[in-house]
Scaffold this motif. Structure first.
Motif, PDB file in Angstrom:
ATOM      1  N   LEU A   1       2.912   5.966  -3.070  1.00  0.00           N
ATOM      2  CA  LEU A   1       4.087   6.697  -3.520  1.00  0.00           C
ATOM      3  C   LEU A   1       4.096   6.840  -5.048  1.00  0.00           C
ATOM      4  O   LEU A   1       4.249   7.940  -5.577  1.00  0.00           O
ATOM      5  CB  LEU A   1       5.368   5.999  -3.057  1.00  0.00           C
ATOM      6  CG  LEU A   1       6.673   6.606  -3.571  1.00  0.00           C
ATOM      7  CD1 LEU A   1       6.870   8.008  -3.016  1.00  0.00           C
ATOM      8  CD2 LEU A   1       7.835   5.704  -3.214  1.00  0.00           C
ATOM      9  N   TYR A   2       3.929   5.725  -5.748  1.00  0.00           N
ATOM     10  CA  TYR A   2       3.942   5.781  -7.215  1.00  0.00           C
ATOM     11  C   TYR A   2       2.784   6.611  -7.756  1.00  0.00           C
ATOM     12  O   TYR A   2       2.948   7.365  -8.713  1.00  0.00           O
ATOM     13  CB  TYR A   2       3.926   4.373  -7.820  1.00  0.00           C
ATOM     14  CG  TYR A   2       5.300   3.756  -7.909  1.00  0.00           C
ATOM     15  CD1 TYR A   2       6.227   4.218  -8.830  1.00  0.00           C
ATOM     16  CD2 TYR A   2       5.663   2.706  -7.077  1.00  0.00           C
ATOM     17  CE1 TYR A   2       7.495   3.656  -8.920  1.00  0.00           C
ATOM     18  CE2 TYR A   2       6.925   2.136  -7.157  1.00  0.00           C
ATOM     19  CZ  TYR A   2       7.839   2.618  -8.078  1.00  0.00           C
ATOM     20  OH  TYR A   2       9.090   2.060  -8.171  1.00  0.00           O
ATOM     21  N   GLU A   3       1.603   6.493  -7.162  1.00  0.00           N
ATOM     22  CA  GLU A   3       0.477   7.299  -7.615  1.00  0.00           C
ATOM     23  C   GLU A   3       0.760   8.785  -7.420  1.00  0.00           C
ATOM     24  O   GLU A   3       0.404   9.609  -8.274  1.00  0.00           O
ATOM     25  CB  GLU A   3      -0.810   6.889  -6.891  1.00  0.00           C
ATOM     26  CG  GLU A   3      -1.345   5.558  -7.365  1.00  0.00           C
ATOM     27  CD  GLU A   3      -2.564   5.076  -6.615  1.00  0.00           C
ATOM     28  OE1 GLU A   3      -3.241   4.177  -7.131  1.00  0.00           O
ATOM     29  OE2 GLU A   3      -2.848   5.593  -5.509  1.00  0.00           O
TER      30      GLU A   3
ATOM     31  N   TYR B   1       3.585 -12.530  -1.014  1.00  0.00           N
ATOM     32  CA  TYR B   1       4.214 -11.479  -1.805  1.00  0.00           C
ATOM     33  C   TYR B   1       3.343 -11.044  -2.972  1.00  0.00           C
ATOM     34  O   TYR B   1       2.534 -11.821  -3.481  1.00  0.00           O
ATOM     35  CB  TYR B   1       5.567 -11.945  -2.355  1.00  0.00           C
ATOM     36  CG  TYR B   1       6.624 -12.011  -1.296  1.00  0.00           C
ATOM     37  CD1 TYR B   1       7.497 -10.955  -1.095  1.00  0.00           C
ATOM     38  CD2 TYR B   1       6.749 -13.121  -0.486  1.00  0.00           C
ATOM     39  CE1 TYR B   1       8.466 -11.000  -0.116  1.00  0.00           C
ATOM     40  CE2 TYR B   1       7.724 -13.179   0.506  1.00  0.00           C
ATOM     41  CZ  TYR B   1       8.565 -12.123   0.683  1.00  0.00           C
ATOM     42  OH  TYR B   1       9.521 -12.176   1.659  1.00  0.00           O
ATOM     43  N   VAL B   2       3.553  -9.802  -3.399  1.00  0.00           N
ATOM     44  CA  VAL B   2       2.887  -9.257  -4.576  1.00  0.00           C
ATOM     45  C   VAL B   2       3.923  -8.574  -5.454  1.00  0.00           C
ATOM     46  O   VAL B   2       5.008  -8.213  -4.989  1.00  0.00           O
ATOM     47  CB  VAL B   2       1.783  -8.239  -4.197  1.00  0.00           C
ATOM     48  CG1 VAL B   2       0.652  -8.918  -3.447  1.00  0.00           C
ATOM     49  CG2 VAL B   2       2.336  -7.078  -3.391  1.00  0.00           C
ATOM     50  N   GLU B   3       3.584  -8.416  -6.724  1.00  0.00           N
ATOM     51  CA  GLU B   3       4.411  -7.646  -7.638  1.00  0.00           C
ATOM     52  C   GLU B   3       3.751  -6.296  -7.839  1.00  0.00           C
ATOM     53  O   GLU B   3       2.528  -6.204  -7.956  1.00  0.00           O
ATOM     54  CB  GLU B   3       4.535  -8.349  -8.992  1.00  0.00           C
ATOM     55  CG  GLU B   3       5.342  -9.611  -8.934  1.00  0.00           C
ATOM     56  CD  GLU B   3       5.492 -10.256 -10.303  1.00  0.00           C
ATOM     57  OE1 GLU B   3       4.689  -9.983 -11.208  1.00  0.00           O
ATOM     58  OE2 GLU B   3       6.427 -11.043 -10.461  1.00  0.00           O
ATOM     59  N   ILE B   4       4.555  -5.253  -7.897  1.00  0.00           N
ATOM     60  CA  ILE B   4       4.079  -3.906  -8.175  1.00  0.00           C
ATOM     61  C   ILE B   4       4.394  -3.619  -9.644  1.00  0.00           C
ATOM     62  O   ILE B   4       5.551  -3.707 -10.057  1.00  0.00           O
ATOM     63  CB  ILE B   4       4.773  -2.854  -7.283  1.00  0.00           C
ATOM     64  CG1 ILE B   4       4.592  -3.177  -5.793  1.00  0.00           C
ATOM     65  CG2 ILE B   4       4.302  -1.451  -7.640  1.00  0.00           C
ATOM     66  CD1 ILE B   4       3.205  -2.991  -5.268  1.00  0.00           C
TER      67      ILE B   4
ATOM     68  N   LYS C   1       0.822  -1.211   0.000  1.00  0.00           N
ATOM     69  CA  LYS C   1       0.000   0.000   0.000  1.00  0.00           C
ATOM     70  C   LYS C   1       0.861   1.269   0.000  1.00  0.00           C
ATOM     71  O   LYS C   1       0.576   2.216  -0.726  1.00  0.00           O
ATOM     72  CB  LYS C   1      -0.949   0.001   1.198  1.00  0.00           C
ATOM     73  CG  LYS C   1      -1.863   1.197   1.217  1.00  0.00           C
ATOM     74  CD  LYS C   1      -2.818   1.162   2.398  1.00  0.00           C
ATOM     75  CE  LYS C   1      -3.671   2.420   2.404  1.00  0.00           C
ATOM     76  NZ  LYS C   1      -4.564   2.477   3.543  1.00  0.00           N
ATOM     77  N   GLU C   2       1.911   1.296   0.791  1.00  0.00           N
ATOM     78  CA  GLU C   2       2.751   2.491   0.863  1.00  0.00           C
ATOM     79  C   GLU C   2       3.425   2.784  -0.481  1.00  0.00           C
ATOM     80  O   GLU C   2       3.585   3.941  -0.866  1.00  0.00           O
ATOM     81  CB  GLU C   2       3.781   2.393   1.980  1.00  0.00           C
ATOM     82  CG  GLU C   2       4.798   1.280   1.803  1.00  0.00           C
ATOM     83  CD  GLU C   2       5.667   1.048   3.021  1.00  0.00           C
ATOM     84  OE1 GLU C   2       6.693   1.749   3.160  1.00  0.00           O
ATOM     85  OE2 GLU C   2       5.310   0.167   3.832  1.00  0.00           O
TER      86      GLU C   2
ATOM     87  N   GLU D   1       0.123   5.000 -12.850  1.00  0.00           N
ATOM     88  CA  GLU D   1      -0.935   4.052 -12.556  1.00  0.00           C
ATOM     89  C   GLU D   1      -0.222   2.850 -11.950  1.00  0.00           C
ATOM     90  O   GLU D   1       0.892   2.503 -12.357  1.00  0.00           O
ATOM     91  CB  GLU D   1      -1.649   3.608 -13.826  1.00  0.00           C
ATOM     92  CG  GLU D   1      -2.544   4.659 -14.417  1.00  0.00           C
ATOM     93  CD  GLU D   1      -3.282   4.118 -15.619  1.00  0.00           C
ATOM     94  OE1 GLU D   1      -4.252   3.359 -15.415  1.00  0.00           O
ATOM     95  OE2 GLU D   1      -2.864   4.446 -16.738  1.00  0.00           O
ATOM     96  N   VAL D   2      -0.861   2.207 -10.989  1.00  0.00           N
ATOM     97  CA  VAL D   2      -0.216   1.101 -10.283  1.00  0.00           C
ATOM     98  C   VAL D   2      -1.164  -0.084 -10.227  1.00  0.00           C
ATOM     99  O   VAL D   2      -2.354   0.072  -9.944  1.00  0.00           O
ATOM    100  CB  VAL D   2       0.174   1.515  -8.844  1.00  0.00           C
ATOM    101  CG1 VAL D   2       0.892   0.371  -8.135  1.00  0.00           C
ATOM    102  CG2 VAL D   2       1.009   2.772  -8.849  1.00  0.00           C
TER     103      VAL D   2
END
Length: 70
Positions: free
Chosen positions: A19-21, A48-51, A14-15, A26-27
């Motif tokens: 940050l990217y937004e 785990y997730v990929e951003i 989430k953090e 777009e994320v």
């Protein structure tokens, strides 16, 4: 075009989304278990997730939108 930024623990995603937004991206967050790389390192150690990111003005990307969690 969508680009994979990195893989991270789900609880910290989430953090980085925020940050990217804030930087104009777009994320999308993708469950790392959907990873198609042979190494499997992304998800062996936990949840785990990929951003994935792209500039907002780039339009539609190459990745299948159905793969993403909102």
């Amino acid at each position: 075009m969508w680009k994979r930024a990195f893989t991270i623990e789900r609880e910290r995603a989430k953090e980085y989304v925020e940050l990217y937004e804030s930087m104009g991206y777009e994320v999308k967050v993708v469950d790392a278990k959907s990873c198609d790389r042979e190494c499997g390192v992304c998800y062996l150690g936990g949840d785990y997730v990929e951003i994935w990111i792209r500039k907002k003005d780039e339009g539609e990307g190459e990745l299948n939108e159905d793969l993403y969690e909102d």
